[in-house]
Design a protein around this motif. Structure first.
Motif, PDB file in Angstrom:
ATOM      1  N   UNK A 158      -6.640   0.802   2.329  1.00  0.00           N
ATOM      2  CA  UNK A 158      -5.604  -0.213   0.902  1.00  0.00           C
ATOM      3  C   UNK A 158      -5.531  -1.501   1.870  1.00  0.00           C
ATOM      4  N   UNK A 159      -7.345  -1.649   2.667  1.00  0.00           N
ATOM      5  CA  UNK A 159      -7.359  -3.202   3.058  1.00  0.00           C
ATOM      6  C   UNK A 159      -6.195  -4.568   1.972  1.00  0.00           C
ATOM      7  N   UNK A 167     -11.035 -13.381   3.447  1.00  0.00           N
ATOM      8  CA  UNK A 167     -11.679 -11.614   2.846  1.00  0.00           C
ATOM      9  C   UNK A 167     -10.471 -10.333   3.123  1.00  0.00           C
ATOM     10  N   UNK A 168     -10.957 -10.011   3.827  1.00  0.00           N
ATOM     11  CA  UNK A 168     -10.005  -7.818   3.156  1.00  0.00           C
ATOM     12  C   UNK A 168      -9.999  -8.050   5.695  1.00  0.00           C
ATOM     13  N   UNK A 185     -14.871  -7.595   0.355  1.00  0.00           N
ATOM     14  CA  UNK A 185     -13.650  -6.734  -0.522  1.00  0.00           C
ATOM     15  C   UNK A 185     -14.438  -6.353  -1.911  1.00  0.00           C
ATOM     16  N   UNK A 186     -14.838  -5.204  -2.813  1.00  0.00           N
ATOM     17  CA  UNK A 186     -15.705  -4.948  -3.730  1.00  0.00           C
ATOM     18  C   UNK A 186     -13.971  -5.875  -5.073  1.00  0.00           C
ATOM     19  N   UNK A 187     -15.045  -5.427  -6.230  1.00  0.00           N
ATOM     20  CA  UNK A 187     -13.246  -5.998  -7.412  1.00  0.00           C
ATOM     21  C   UNK A 187     -11.682  -5.357  -7.317  1.00  0.00           C
ATOM     22  N   UNK A 188     -12.494  -4.295  -6.855  1.00  0.00           N
ATOM     23  CA  UNK A 188     -11.179  -3.030  -7.039  1.00  0.00           C
ATOM     24  C   UNK A 188     -10.571  -3.735  -5.787  1.00  0.00           C
ATOM     25  N   UNK A 189     -10.751  -3.963  -4.867  1.00  0.00           N
ATOM     26  CA  UNK A 189      -9.777  -4.795  -3.766  1.00  0.00           C
ATOM     27  C   UNK A 189     -10.996  -3.684  -2.188  1.00  0.00           C
TER      28      UNK A 189
END
Length: 394
Positions: free
Chosen positions: A16-17, A23-24, A70-74
């Motif tokens: 859970x970044x 960014x992440x 991070x991807x679209x889903x975080x």
């Protein structure tokens, strides 16, 4: 009933970044700060490929990577997750519930608490009831010198003799225990906190945040088994200064940022990350010049031994102040003789004061120019000791 989820625990982890401005953000737990230089090199390679190329040390002796995509889903890329897992540093469970501090310096006069760190880490991962503890919940082991006890913690074991010590909670309860009882006692208290916090909305992150009714009950079950608490007080000391520790070297990491060059110079084997953004390097005292050359602070008189800062505008949406650049300008000013640094200075981008040290320090919030920082240092220097300490405590 409140739930233990992201709404009450924002501590980032691999699964859970945190989505920061740059960014992440991924934080990796390093129980006791014990890690090998080989693992640090692996993490450095991961950062070079997936993040900003640096490793950042935290005030809880852990490691974090910033600027991850991070991807679209975080979530972070599967390839990055696999690379982290390959280092062996990521546990199979309880990934965020592992902030364990321990007195880092070796001593023949004080007990070695590293076995207790390993025992606690194993006990945490074996207990599913602890999986929902907040990621910022801190366990601490102090060998009696008070270095770790002076930090922020939720549960503490402080050694009094090689075979016995005292357990303390952040709400003020203390019990005398044998060293062999320490881990079991701390786990019982953690379970009790986990149970009590779910009866409050929002669920508190630390025991001292429990409501009055809950706080009055905290530790009650344990008192039935161990008896009434002790009147013994916790000894709170000071963090160790950078420099040689026998054959070893305690080296400061400016702004907590480990570069590939700083990692490459480390000898093979175990190093210890301290809660003060330092590395304890085995046998490092034999070649201090090599560590100074790549950027470590190895002399307590060096400016970088006294200056810290929050991430600032680079990574945080709460401020527009580039605190890291401000810290660098302050160090340049100190190096050039424009200001004398005799105590710690922490530059914060906002009132949250993330990463601030414990104890007295010059507190500078959202400065717009390095002159503002220098003025705060000079003002503090002109204060009397009592007045300066009162200013820091506010």
């Amino acid at each position: 009933m409140a739930r233990s989820d992201a709404s009450t625990d924002g501590s980032p982890g691999l699964t859970r970044p945190y989505r920061a401005r740059d960014g992440g953000l991924v934080r990796l737990r390093v129980p006791g700060g014990y890690v090998t230089s080989q693992v640090l090199r692996q993490l450095s390679d991961i950062s070079a490929q997936f993040a900003d190329g640096l490793l950042q040390l935290t005030i809880r002796g852990n490691i974090q990577l910033r600027s991850m995509t991070l991807g679209a889903n975080g979530t972070i890329a599967a390839a990055a997750i696999n690379a982290f897992i390959a280092t062996g540093i990521v546990p199979r469970s309880h990934e965020r519930v592992r902030s364990i501090l321990c007195s880092p310096l070796p001593s023949q006069q004080r007990p070695d608490l590293r076995p207790l760190v390993a025992e606690l880490d194993a006990a945490i991962q074996a207990d599913p009831r602890l999986a929902d503890l907040p990621g910022s919940f801190v366990w601490a082991f102090d060998d009696g010198r008070g270095d770790v006890a002076a930090e922020r913690w939720d549960l503490l074991y402080q050694a009094v003799t090689p075979s016995a010590g005292v357990i303390a909670t952040s709400t003020g309860e203390t019990w005398d225990v044998l060293a062999r009882q320490a881990v079991e006692t701390m786990v019982r208290l953690a379970r009790e906190f986990g149970r009590l916090r779910l009866h409050e909305d929002p669920a508190p992150v630390h025991p001292y945040q429990l409501g009055f009714r809950s706080r009055s009950k905290f530790g009650a079950r344990l008192s039935v088994q161990l008896g009434p608490g002790t009147s013994r007080t916790i000894h709170r000391g000071h963090r160790p200064q950078v420099g040689p520790v026998g054959a070893d070297l305690l080296a400061g990491v400016p702004l907590g940022l480990l570069s590939p060059e700083m990692i490459d110079v480390l000898p093979r084997g175990e190093v210890t990350i301290t809660p003060w953004r330092q590395l304890l390097i085995r046998d490092g005292a034999y070649d201090m010049a090599a560590f100074r050359a790549v950027g470590y602070a190895i002399d307590p008189a060096e400016p970088w031994a006294h200056v810290s800062a929050c991430p600032g505008a680079i990574g945080c949406v709460r401020t527009e102040v580039d605190t890291l650049a401000m810290a660098e300008r302050l160090v340049d000013a100190a190096t050039n003789g424009e200001v004398i640094l005799t105590e710690d200075v922490h530059i914060s981008g906002c009132e949250h004061r993330c990463g601030a040290p414990r104890g007295p320090y010059v507190d500078v919030v959202a400065p717009r120019h390095v002159v503002t920082v220098i003025d705060a240092i000079e003002e503090r220097r002109l204060m009397g000791p009592d007045e300066a300490d009162a200013e820091t405590s506010r």
